[in-house]
Design a protein around this motif. Structure first.
Motif, PDB file in Angstrom:
ATOM      1  N   ARG A 186      27.110  35.906  41.489  1.00  6.31           N
ATOM      2  CA  ARG A 186      26.789  35.736  42.478  1.00  6.31           C
ATOM      3  C   ARG A 186      29.037  35.810  42.760  1.00  6.31           C
ATOM      4  O   ARG A 186      29.759  35.456  43.158  1.00  6.31           O
ATOM      5  CB  ARG A 186      26.864  36.799  43.794  1.00  6.31           C
ATOM      6  CG  ARG A 186      25.729  37.833  43.738  1.00  6.31           C
ATOM      7  CD  ARG A 186      24.559  37.569  44.702  1.00  6.31           C
ATOM      8  NE  ARG A 186      23.835  38.738  44.461  1.00  6.31           N
ATOM      9  CZ  ARG A 186      24.098  40.145  45.306  1.00  6.31           C
ATOM     10  NH1 ARG A 186      25.123  39.844  45.915  1.00  6.31           N
ATOM     11  NH2 ARG A 186      23.368  41.168  44.828  1.00  6.31           N
ATOM     12  N   SER A 187      28.541  34.123  43.195  1.00  4.54           N
ATOM     13  CA  SER A 187      29.396  33.029  42.985  1.00  4.54           C
ATOM     14  C   SER A 187      29.798  32.349  42.257  1.00  4.54           C
ATOM     15  O   SER A 187      31.038  31.451  41.882  1.00  4.54           O
ATOM     16  CB  SER A 187      28.500  31.376  44.127  1.00  4.54           C
ATOM     17  OG  SER A 187      27.489  31.621  43.312  1.00  4.54           O
ATOM     18  N   MET A 188      30.043  33.249  41.107  1.00  5.04           N
ATOM     19  CA  MET A 188      30.193  32.673  39.217  1.00  5.04           C
ATOM     20  C   MET A 188      32.177  33.299  39.049  1.00  5.04           C
ATOM     21  O   MET A 188      32.083  32.543  38.606  1.00  5.04           O
ATOM     22  CB  MET A 188      29.218  32.233  38.548  1.00  5.04           C
ATOM     23  CG  MET A 188      28.310  31.074  38.274  1.00  5.04           C
ATOM     24  SD  MET A 188      27.200  31.557  37.191  1.00  5.04           S
ATOM     25  CE  MET A 188      27.919  32.225  36.067  1.00  5.04           C
ATOM     26  N   ILE A 189      31.379  34.162  39.542  1.00  8.26           N
ATOM     27  CA  ILE A 189      32.547  35.082  38.649  1.00  8.26           C
ATOM     28  C   ILE A 189      34.046  34.899  39.412  1.00  8.26           C
ATOM     29  O   ILE A 189      34.813  35.544  38.785  1.00  8.26           O
ATOM     30  CB  ILE A 189      31.977  36.942  39.197  1.00  8.26           C
ATOM     31  CG1 ILE A 189      30.923  37.476  38.188  1.00  8.26           C
ATOM     32  CG2 ILE A 189      33.154  37.832  38.451  1.00  8.26           C
ATOM     33  CD1 ILE A 189      30.416  38.733  37.911  1.00  8.26           C
ATOM     34  N   PRO A 190      34.194  35.031  40.527  1.00 15.65           N
ATOM     35  CA  PRO A 190      35.459  34.521  41.268  1.00 15.65           C
ATOM     36  C   PRO A 190      36.320  33.223  40.845  1.00 15.65           C
ATOM     37  O   PRO A 190      37.167  33.560  39.959  1.00 15.65           O
ATOM     38  CB  PRO A 190      35.235  35.082  42.982  1.00 15.65           C
ATOM     39  CG  PRO A 190      33.833  35.951  43.180  1.00 15.65           C
ATOM     40  CD  PRO A 190      33.272  34.974  41.954  1.00 15.65           C
ATOM     41  N   PRO A 191      35.313  32.189  40.497  1.00 17.32           N
ATOM     42  CA  PRO A 191      36.074  31.181  39.745  1.00 17.32           C
ATOM     43  C   PRO A 191      36.326  30.957  38.064  1.00 17.32           C
ATOM     44  O   PRO A 191      37.253  30.314  37.993  1.00 17.32           O
ATOM     45  CB  PRO A 191      35.533  29.748  40.648  1.00 17.32           C
ATOM     46  CG  PRO A 191      33.758  30.535  40.999  1.00 17.32           C
ATOM     47  CD  PRO A 191      34.239  32.410  40.728  1.00 17.32           C
ATOM     48  N   LEU A 192      35.325  31.712  37.717  1.00 16.57           N
ATOM     49  CA  LEU A 192      35.663  32.712  36.364  1.00 16.57           C
ATOM     50  C   LEU A 192      36.800  33.170  35.736  1.00 16.57           C
ATOM     51  O   LEU A 192      37.471  33.205  35.153  1.00 16.57           O
ATOM     52  CB  LEU A 192      34.750  32.984  35.676  1.00 16.57           C
ATOM     53  CG  LEU A 192      33.162  32.444  35.597  1.00 16.57           C
ATOM     54  CD1 LEU A 192      31.562  32.982  35.295  1.00 16.57           C
ATOM     55  CD2 LEU A 192      33.479  31.809  34.859  1.00 16.57           C
TER      56      LEU A 192
END
Length: 463
Positions: A387-393
């Motif tokens: 949930r918190s990984m995908i936007p910065p990825l």
């Protein structure tokens, strides 16, 4: 005042203005139009004052509160457009002036249909010749960039997840090794890394006359890596097939076994995910069966072409060449390694931070259920951390796509390098770089769309 005056000067008769083409554009040759110097002085004095008063009074009137929020938003947009009017006026008139007076600002694309007149390396999947158009060479450049970026994104994700998890390991040696990897490569500029890897590959891989030969199928030297070529002689649609239709048919053939795998997995998981030993054996059997089916389909649809080393003059270094097979150049390998490592350290930090942001109670609950460390990571930690990984990825994948433009410094022919050569060859800088900008925007929007779709999937269930 400065923008308005410079824009209006372009409408003055004389050496500073070319009003003839304005009358063609605006008045269709029926009416001649030009400003005098005195008119420009008057307009450039009063127009800024008038626009400033309108904008100031407009924003002041918003304080009255007698309008709805939608009306307030609309008025703010109108006032902002009015405030930007001098810049917009100057930009439009200046572009029109340059388009008529400077050949480099010509926006036509006819020059892209001309023959290039120079040779291109790394031209897979096409075999380019001097008679090809610049469009063909640009398409080859896009293909080269897409290949290296897709491989880099895949590898940096795998390496980044492993290193990010390793940094949180209780094993001190593994944790410190992962930390050293991140700190070393994160603080080294990508340009330096590209030169570093290209130099290292040139030193550790043998020269062409001392190449590594693996069963007459693989030839590895510091000039090139030759490997068997996959030729698709199968077509699902029509009798006469071009390479793209053959490739599309191959993609469909490859997807079919995995569709059956997905359906079988959904059937096994209809009552929930089975992580027992028997369930894992069933999944392994499904994967093995899928790979066997895929191998049979590939044997039916493709054939392998072996590269052959031709020695016209065995003693001469430059006379050795290959017939058949596919080629991977050292700049391609260096660019892929550089992008992969540089992006993987950013991914590792994203993974580490996302895992550490999870509540400790989630991990304790997984431990209380008797889950093994690998099961806790796969079933509890990583799914919630996504949930918190995908936007910065998403940002890092976009950076990987844009950083591929550095390929030009190690002589890899991506679309940026091809554009740069076309500009020097044809002299049409503005339209060439506009095409380049559109290409980068298209690739970035496509990556963003895919990542936003994944983000919507992992956030569809609220916690």
């Amino acid at each position: 005042k400065n923008f308005i005056e410079k824009g209006l000067r372009l409408l003055v008769l004389g050496p500073t203005g070319v009003p003839v083409y304005y009358e063609k554009i605006f008045f269709n040759n029926f009416w001649s139009f030009a400003l005098t110097d005195s008119a420009v002085d008057v307009f450039s004095f009063y127009l800024p004052i008038l626009l400033s008063l309108i904008v100031f009074l407009g924003f002041y009137s918003l304080k009255t509160g007698h309008i709805t929020p939608s009306q307030s938003d609309a008025r703010v947009q109108y006032l902002a457009l009015l405030a930007l009017f001098p810049f917009i006026l100057y930009s439009i008139l200046q572009l029109m002036y340059l388009n008529q007076t400077d050949k480099s600002w010509y926006f036509g694309l006819e020059y892209m249909d001309e023959n290039v007149g120079w040779q291109l390396s790394n031209d897979w999947p096409w075999e380019t010749v001097l008679e090809d158009s610049r469009w063909t060479f640009y398409a080859v450049g896009i293909s080269n960039a897409v290949r290296v970026v897709l491989l880099s994104i895949l590898l940096c994700t795998i390496i980044g997840i492993f290193v990010g998890v390793a940094r949180l390991s209780n094993n001190l040696l593994l944790s410190k090794l992962a930390e050293g990897y991140v700190e070393f490569f994160r603080n080294m500029p990508l340009v330096v890394q590209l030169f570093f890897w290209l130099t290292i590959l040139g030193d550790i891989i043998p020269r062409h006359n001392e190449m590594w030969i693996l069963g007459d199928w693989f030839f590895i030297s510091n000039r090139t890596i030759q490997f068997p070529r996959i030729i698709v002689d199968f077509c699902l649609f029509g009798s006469s097939c071009d390479p793209f239709r053959n490739l599309f048919s191959l993609v469909i053939v490859v997807i079919i076994p995995f569709i059956f795998l997905r359906q079988a997995t959904n059937y096994l998981d209809k009552d929930g995910v089975d992580d027992s030993e028997e369930g894992l054996r069933r999944r392994m059997a499904l994967w093995v069966g899928t790979l066997l089916l895929l191998s049979l389909l590939l044997k039916w649809t493709v054939e392998i072409e072996q590269p052959v080393l031709v020695k016209r003059i065995p003693e001469a270094y430059a006379s050795w060449y290959f017939e058949g097979g596919e080629e991977i150049s050292m700049p391609f390998v260096a660019l892929m390694i550089g992008l992969t490592i540089y992006t993987s350290v950013q991914v590792a930090e994203i993974v580490r931070g996302s895992i550490q942001s999870l509540p400790r109670g989630q991990v304790e609950a997984a431990i209380s259920l008797g889950l093994s460390p690998f099961q806790r990571l796969r079933l509890v930690i990583l799914p919630q951390a996504l949930r918190s990984m995908i936007p910065p990825l998403n940002n890092q994948y976009l950076n990987c796509w844009k950083n591929s433009s550095l390929a030009i410094i190690i002589s890899f022919s991506d679309h940026f390098a091809v554009t740069y050569t076309i500009v020097n060859n044809a002299g049409q800088a503005v339209p060439a770089f506009i095409i380049l900008l559109v290409t980068y925007q298209t690739g970035s929007l496509l990556i963003s769309a895919i990542m936003n779709y994944l983000n919507s999937r992992v956030t569809s269930v609220k916690i």
